[in-house]
Design an enzyme around this catalytic site. Structure first.
Site, mmCIF file in Angstrom:
data_model
loop_
_atom_site.group_PDB
_atom_site.id
_atom_site.type_symbol
_atom_site.label_atom_id
_atom_site.label_comp_id
_atom_site.label_asym_id
_atom_site.label_seq_id
_atom_site.Cartn_x
_atom_site.Cartn_y
_atom_site.Cartn_z
ATOM 1 N N SER A 1 -10.787 135.533 100.619
ATOM 2 C CA SER A 1 -10.022 134.518 101.356
ATOM 3 C C SER A 1 -10.041 134.825 102.858
ATOM 4 O O SER A 1 -10.183 133.911 103.677
ATOM 5 C CB SER A 1 -8.592 134.423 100.831
ATOM 6 O OG SER A 1 -7.916 135.645 101.009
ATOM 7 N N ALA B 1 -12.454 136.382 104.348
ATOM 8 C CA ALA B 1 -13.824 136.125 104.805
ATOM 9 C C ALA B 1 -14.026 134.637 105.098
ATOM 10 O O ALA B 1 -14.589 134.272 106.134
ATOM 11 C CB ALA B 1 -14.832 136.606 103.757
ATOM 12 N N ALA C 1 -11.160 138.972 93.871
ATOM 13 C CA ALA C 1 -11.349 140.243 93.170
ATOM 14 C C ALA C 1 -10.976 141.430 94.042
ATOM 15 O O ALA C 1 -11.414 142.543 93.806
ATOM 16 C CB ALA C 1 -12.807 140.362 92.709
ATOM 17 N N GLY C 2 -10.190 141.186 95.071
ATOM 18 C CA GLY C 2 -9.747 142.299 95.919
ATOM 19 C C GLY C 2 -10.719 142.654 97.018
ATOM 20 O O GLY C 2 -10.531 143.659 97.703
ATOM 21 N N ASP D 1 -6.656 142.382 105.746
ATOM 22 C CA ASP D 1 -7.877 141.708 105.291
ATOM 23 C C ASP D 1 -8.539 140.942 106.440
ATOM 24 O O ASP D 1 -9.765 141.006 106.631
ATOM 25 C CB ASP D 1 -7.566 140.743 104.138
ATOM 26 C CG ASP D 1 -7.150 141.463 102.864
ATOM 27 O OD1 ASP D 1 -6.855 142.667 102.933
ATOM 28 O OD2 ASP D 1 -7.110 140.826 101.800
HETATM 29 C C1 MEV Z 1 -4.652 142.869 99.625
HETATM 30 O O1 MEV Z 1 -6.023 142.882 99.960
HETATM 31 C C2 MEV Z 1 -3.976 144.081 100.185
HETATM 32 C C3 MEV Z 1 -2.468 144.159 99.905
HETATM 33 O O2 MEV Z 1 -2.034 145.379 100.532
HETATM 34 C C4 MEV Z 1 -1.719 142.991 100.482
HETATM 35 C C5 MEV Z 1 -1.681 142.962 102.008
HETATM 36 O O3 MEV Z 1 -1.956 143.958 102.656
HETATM 37 O O4 MEV Z 1 -1.316 141.885 102.523
HETATM 38 C C6 MEV Z 1 -2.168 144.265 98.420
#
Ligand code: MEV
Length: 308
Positions: free
Chosen positions: A108, A110, A103-104, A148
């Site tokens: 993954s 984590a 969900a952003g 991330d």
């Molecule tokens: C995903 O959490 C963030 C994006 O910018 C992809 C990335 O940075 O690899 C969409």
């Protein structure tokens, strides 16, 4: 020596405040860690030769490393453990979390960070944990920027530019956010591919959109350092508009942002890859009051305070 696991490990979830997608193309992004969002606990299996099993009920995950050829999460986790020279058999890992998956919010990253920590232990350099996490992130997302994994491992609030060491930020005052999961699952790799496609098709329009998202991230950083939450909110709303122009928003996300703003939010935007996942809204007043608006619509918002 037979490889072993530590008993406990945890990792942050992440919320990208500004700069998602643009960060893949070299622009700056600002992201915050949500501490202790995933907790893993390792126990020995009675059968030391049985494939390692991982169970995270909140994410509907129950897989073993016997499934690496058919289960992408098993493959990513197996690759992280192998990268760290950890055990592929004889262990069970149980996870607890209050964060929604896919969900952003960096689920993954984590899981890959917490797994790397289970193998490498608490004393290991954070860079080694991030390197191991990226092995799994590439299985999940192709060619992620790395933001991330950085936030999941380091926490705090970071300014991140691909290929450079992240810069920890100290906010002028805590930033209250309402995170609203849309309930729509999306695929990060597909969302990132949309932007690559737009760049190929309309380079002279798409490139400035990405550059302006980068400028917004830098301006937003200044406002956060100053503690001007209202101006940060304005920039968040602008960023949402540009992300929509890139094709990574959706009618549901646009509506959630509009609802937030019509109920007094200082700004709102999608966070992460978009297409589904979550929006973040900056409340003007008690976060719970804004969250109630979404609860009344059957959603399950999360109120957080970002501080560093
Ligand atoms: C995903 O959490 C963030 C994006 O910018 C992809 C990335 O940075 O690899 C969409």
């Amino acid at each position: 020596m037979t490889p072993s696991l530590h008993e406990h490990a945890s990792a942050c979830a992440k919320v990208i405040l500004l700069g998602e997608h643009a960060v893949v193309h070299g622009q700056p992004a600002i992201a915050a860690g949500l501490p202790e969002a995933l907790q893993l606990r390792a126990t020995r299996l009675p059968d030391r030769s049985a494939p390692l099993r991982c169970v995270i009920p909140a994410w509907d995950l129950d897989f073993s490393l016997a499934e690496v050829s058919t289960h992408p999460v098993a493959r990513a986790c197996g690759d992280v453990i192998s990268h760290c020279d950890g055990p592929l058999t004889g262990w069970r890992i149980d996870g607890t979390t209050a964060i929604v998956a896919r969900a952003g919010l960096g689920s993954s990253a984590a899981i890959t960070v917490a797994l790397a920590r289970l193998v490498l232990g608490p004393g290991v350099a954070v860079e080694s944990v991030i390197e191991a996490s990226m092995v799994g992130e590439r299985v999940f997302h192709g060619t992620p920027s790395g933001i991330d994994s950085e936030v999941a491992a380091r926490g705090g609030v970071l300014r991140f530019v691909r290929g450079q060491p992240p810069e920890p930020l100290t906010l002028g005052r805590p930033l209250a956010l309402v995170i609203v999961p849309s309930g729509v699952v999306r695929n990060t790799a597909q969302q990132v591919a949309k932007v690559h496609h737009a760049l190929e098709r309309w380079p002279t329009v798409t490139r400035p959109l990405l550059e302006n998202l980068g400028r917004i991230a830098t301006l937003g950083q200044d406002e956060l350092l100053r503690g001007d939450v209202a101006r940060f909110g304005e920039l968040a709303t602008m960023a949402h508009g540009l992300l929509g122009a890139l094709g990574v928003s959706s009618p549901v996300l646009d509506e959630l942002c509009a609802v937030a703003r019509s109920h007094g939010a200082l700004g709102a935007k999608l966070t992460g890859a978009g297409g589904g996942g979550c929006v973040i809204a900056v409340p003007d007043g008690p976060a719970e009051t804004l969250a109630d608006v979404f609860r009344a619509r059957g959603l399950q918002p999360l109120c957080v305070e970002v501080r560093a």
